[in-house]
Design a protein around this motif. Structure first.
Motif, PDB file in Angstrom:
ATOM      1  N   ILE B 176       0.717  -1.110  -0.035  1.00  0.00           N
ATOM      2  CA  ILE B 176       0.039  -0.165  -0.044  1.00  0.00           C
ATOM      3  C   ILE B 176       0.753   1.218   0.124  1.00  0.00           C
ATOM      4  O   ILE B 176       1.805   1.307   0.908  1.00  0.00           O
ATOM      5  CB  ILE B 176      -0.861  -0.032   1.148  1.00  0.00           C
ATOM      6  N   GLU B 191      -1.779   9.505  10.864  1.00  0.00           N
ATOM      7  CA  GLU B 191      -3.005   9.091  10.361  1.00  0.00           C
ATOM      8  C   GLU B 191      -3.032   8.003   9.050  1.00  0.00           C
ATOM      9  O   GLU B 191      -3.605   7.145   9.191  1.00  0.00           O
ATOM     10  CB  GLU B 191      -4.001  10.112  10.298  1.00  0.00           C
ATOM     11  N   GLN B 192      -2.079   8.726   8.203  1.00  0.00           N
ATOM     12  CA  GLN B 192      -1.989   7.643   7.052  1.00  0.00           C
ATOM     13  C   GLN B 192      -1.460   6.211   7.363  1.00  0.00           C
ATOM     14  O   GLN B 192      -1.604   5.184   6.716  1.00  0.00           O
ATOM     15  CB  GLN B 192      -0.713   8.215   6.236  1.00  0.00           C
ATOM     16  N   LEU B 194      -2.156   4.893  10.385  1.00  0.00           N
ATOM     17  CA  LEU B 194      -2.975   4.133  11.087  1.00  0.00           C
ATOM     18  C   LEU B 194      -3.877   3.424  10.196  1.00  0.00           C
ATOM     19  O   LEU B 194      -4.478   2.564  10.153  1.00  0.00           O
ATOM     20  CB  LEU B 194      -3.970   5.019  12.039  1.00  0.00           C
ATOM     21  N   ALA B 195      -4.270   4.196   9.150  1.00  0.00           N
ATOM     22  CA  ALA B 195      -5.034   3.798   8.041  1.00  0.00           C
ATOM     23  C   ALA B 195      -4.562   2.666   7.308  1.00  0.00           C
ATOM     24  O   ALA B 195      -5.304   1.522   6.946  1.00  0.00           O
ATOM     25  CB  ALA B 195      -5.607   4.854   6.904  1.00  0.00           C
ATOM     26  N   GLN B 196      -3.095   2.710   7.001  1.00  0.00           N
ATOM     27  CA  GLN B 196      -2.500   1.335   6.447  1.00  0.00           C
ATOM     28  C   GLN B 196      -2.603   0.430   7.145  1.00  0.00           C
ATOM     29  O   GLN B 196      -2.684  -0.881   6.840  1.00  0.00           O
ATOM     30  CB  GLN B 196      -1.062   1.618   5.963  1.00  0.00           C
ATOM     31  N   ALA B 198      -4.992  -0.462   9.404  1.00  0.00           N
ATOM     32  CA  ALA B 198      -6.262  -0.871   9.434  1.00  0.00           C
ATOM     33  C   ALA B 198      -6.111  -1.733   8.324  1.00  0.00           C
ATOM     34  O   ALA B 198      -7.088  -2.908   8.533  1.00  0.00           O
ATOM     35  CB  ALA B 198      -7.133   0.105   9.603  1.00  0.00           C
ATOM     36  N   ARG B 199      -5.513  -1.507   7.253  1.00  0.00           N
ATOM     37  CA  ARG B 199      -5.709  -2.285   5.963  1.00  0.00           C
ATOM     38  C   ARG B 199      -4.659  -3.644   5.960  1.00  0.00           C
ATOM     39  O   ARG B 199      -4.226  -4.057   4.958  1.00  0.00           O
ATOM     40  CB  ARG B 199      -5.522  -1.687   4.936  1.00  0.00           C
TER      41      ARG B 199
END
Lengths: 307, 324
Positions: B176, B191-192, B194-196, B198-199
């Motif tokens: 990603i 945040e970027q 944490l979003a990764q 989460a994926r």
């Protein structure tokens, strides 16, 4: 979107919205008194550095207080120049922003040297409200957050009550609408505006403290990254009303969270489109809600009346 | 005119000490306290000052207009050597270098040269490829991540090499890629990440300067997530989560150029530095070395030898290969 993914998204929305909401609520009060402080960016970055320095000495909770005080300190300069000397508010605010960014970078290097502070600051822990935090999907976003988020949420009704149900709130609104009439009715418009701007500065400082103490755990130069200006847009988007501002901040937080999520989904699109998303939404919302409410009539007025 | 006069007097002052005093300036795109790209350059500048007795000056610049202005300012003041620290300085350096033939302009990550313009290229992708080998072998979820500040060619090349390195040992690995949009917003960087996470990304390669500090913080707050640092040795920034750092030894590279200039042997060219010159290297974090699968470490060693021997180069993305 599956429900854990949705919960992650809402959580990220609230985290992104919190510093914006704090700064925008403070700016709302200032603008309702007729003062537009575009130096809010400077107060945020001052709060960031003060938060870091204080956290290493007195711990993260007291450091949040220090961040608020630093915001007041920067706002005090604005008060002296823009209210005391009746200089142009936009120019003063711009200068305050540059002062804040430059001063914090310089002080940071003086205190920590060129190597920086790394990730040395203790951070605020997340406070979970028993039972409520376990509600599916929304539980974590609403009831499992660090202190500044709850503080920002409580400030929404508190500021509404202050502005709309108290004598001093009436004075703030009256000054913002018609300083001449306010002065004639015995209100010290200068004192009212000073209070409103210093409150705005405290909120900006708290927003900066949130970035360092509840999110990153360190200071980086320029880490406010334009949030002060976004906050000003949020005030307009929220039509100078605390509830409207809270909703606008959340919309902006959601747009940011959507941007993080879209990038992480590896959609094969230019990432700049996603980065522009929050700003495009703001423009769109401003255009669509035009004329519903209006700004305080005397907003930004230079030396309308001496009081 | 005033600048001209001051140059002469500066030259006269040092006439007693045989060669004219070396005057070296540095333009960085970000704060030198980032413990990475900019910090390394600043350390290089200070080393030139300490080792060669040069007079040095640093300025942080944000916009292309400021690149031009400061390149010109140092040219007018008669500086011997001016570094523009990053690919983004190349156009401005090329333009201004024509106006000040007595000043040598160097752009790091640059690929162009003229009579007084030098490109200082780093085979950063070598180190990124090695990090990729470790990431591909160590990921438990089969998903790795890369987070950059902005999508500029050196960053894109490093991400491509990281992905290819991971693929070389784990063909089914998924990567990603996210960009913060700037190099300062540590909160957005977090945040970027944490979003990764989460994926399902569990190993993240960060190349976002100061914003990258937020990525380390995200890893510290998440279970089982590891990060690679870049540019400087960032292992000490968060020793509990940083597997290693892809280091560009900027002080070494800067000193190399300044020494040649002082010795009078300098010829403007594109200087390529990488594994062979030990300017680019992967420095593993001793505290977490034990968590890396042993075969991956052996592969890293053998690929490093190939880099040094020049028999293998880290792959570069198709677009960057055509238009560097």
């Amino acid at each position: 979107m599956s429900s854990p993914a949705l919960a992650d998204f809402l959580d990220a929305s609230v985290r992104s919205a919190t510093p914006l909401l704090l700064a925008a609520l403070g700016e709302t009060v200032a603008e309702r008194s007729g003062v537009i402080n575009v130096g809010i960016e400077g107060t945020i970055i001052a709060g960031c550095l003060a938060g870091l320095v204080a956290a290493t000495v007195v711990g993260p909770n007291a450091a949040l207080l220090a961040a608020g005080i630093a915001g007041i300190g920067i706002a005090l300069i604005f008060v002296v120049v823009a209210i005391g000397l009746a200089a142009d508010q936009i120019i003063t605010g711009t200068a305050i922003t540059m002062l804040g960014l430059g001063l914090t970078s310089t002080l940071y290097r003086v205190i920590y040297g060129d190597g920086g502070a790394a990730l040395s600051a203790p951070t605020l822990s997340v406070i979970g409200i028993p039972l409520l935090q376990d509600i599916p999907v929304v539980g974590r976003a609403l009831f499992r957050q660090p202190l500044p988020t709850y503080l920002a949420e409580l400030m929404v009704p508190a500021i509404w009550y202050w502005l709309h149900r108290t004598q001093s709130g009436l004075a703030i609104r009256a000054t913002g609408e018609n300083p001449g009439a306010s002065l004639a009715s015995g209100i010290s418009t200068r004192r009212v505006q000073t209070t409103a701007v210093l409150f705005g500065g405290m909120c900006g400082g708290l927003a900066g403290g949130t970035l360092v103490l509840a999110q990153v755990g360190t200071f980086t130069e320029g880490m406010s990254a334009g949030r002060g200006f976004v906050a000003i847009a949020i005030v307009a988007l929220g039509r100078w009303h605390p509830v409207g501002v809270a909703m606008a901040a959340l919309v902006f937080g959601m747009a940011s969270a959507l941007q993080f999520l879209f990038q992480a989904l590896n959609l094969n699109l230019p990432y700049q489109i996603f980065l522009a998303l929050p700003y495009l939404l703001t423009l769109l919302a401003l255009a669509l809600t035009r004329g519903v409410y209006r700004a305080p009539a005397a907003l930004g007025a230079r030396k309308a009346v001496r009081g | 005119m005033a600048a001209c006069g001051s140059t002469k007097s500066a030259a006269n002052d040092s006439a007693a000490a045989a060669p004219a005093t070396l005057r070296v300036a540095l333009l960085t795109p970000g704060p030198v306290s980032d413990q990475g790209w900019n910090g390394g350059a600043f350390a290089g500048l200070n080393m030139i000052h300490d080792s060669l007795g040069a007079r040095v000056s640093h300025v942080q610049t944000k916009t292309p207009a400021e690149f031009d202005e400061n390149f010109r300012l140092y040219g007018e003041q008669g500086y011997t050597l001016v570094f523009g620290h990053g690919f983004e300085y190349q156009d401005a350096a090329e333009r201004i270098a024509q106006e000040f033939p007595r000043t040598q302009y160097v752009t790091t990550s640059g690929t162009r040269t003229s009579t007084n313009l030098t490109g200082l290229e780093f085979a950063f992708e070598d180190g990124a490829y090695l990090a990729g080998i470790i990431a591909g072998a160590a990921t438990k979820t089969g998903t790795i991540g890369a987070i950059g500040g902005q999508e500029i060619p050196p960053v894109r090349r490093s991400f491509y090499a990281f992905e290819q390195g991971a693929r070389s040992v784990n063909p089914s690995v998924k990567m990603i890629t996210s960009y913060v949009g700037n190099w300062d917003d540590a909160s957005a960087g977090k945040e970027q990440a944490l979003a990764q996470i989460a994926r399902k990304a569990d190993i993240i390669f960060q190349n976002a300067d100061a914003a990258g500090l937020g990525i380390f913080q995200a890893a510290r707050e998440s279970k089982g997530v590891r990060v690679f640092g870049t540019n400087g040795n960032q292992n000490a920034v968060a020793p509990e989560v940083v597997l290693g750092s892809v280091v560009i030894d900027l002080p070494r590279a800067f000193l190399l150029v300044a020494r040649e200039i002082q010795a009078g042997t300098f010829k403007p060219r594109v200087i390529s530095l990488g594994t062979a010159s030990n300017v680019v290297r992967l420095e593993l974090n001793p505290a977490l070395r034990g968590t890396i699968p042993a075969p991956a470490l052996l592969t890293v060693d053998s690929v490093t030898k190939l880099f040094v021997a020049g028999t293998f180069k880290a792959p570069i993305p198709p677009i960057a290969a055509i238009k560097p």
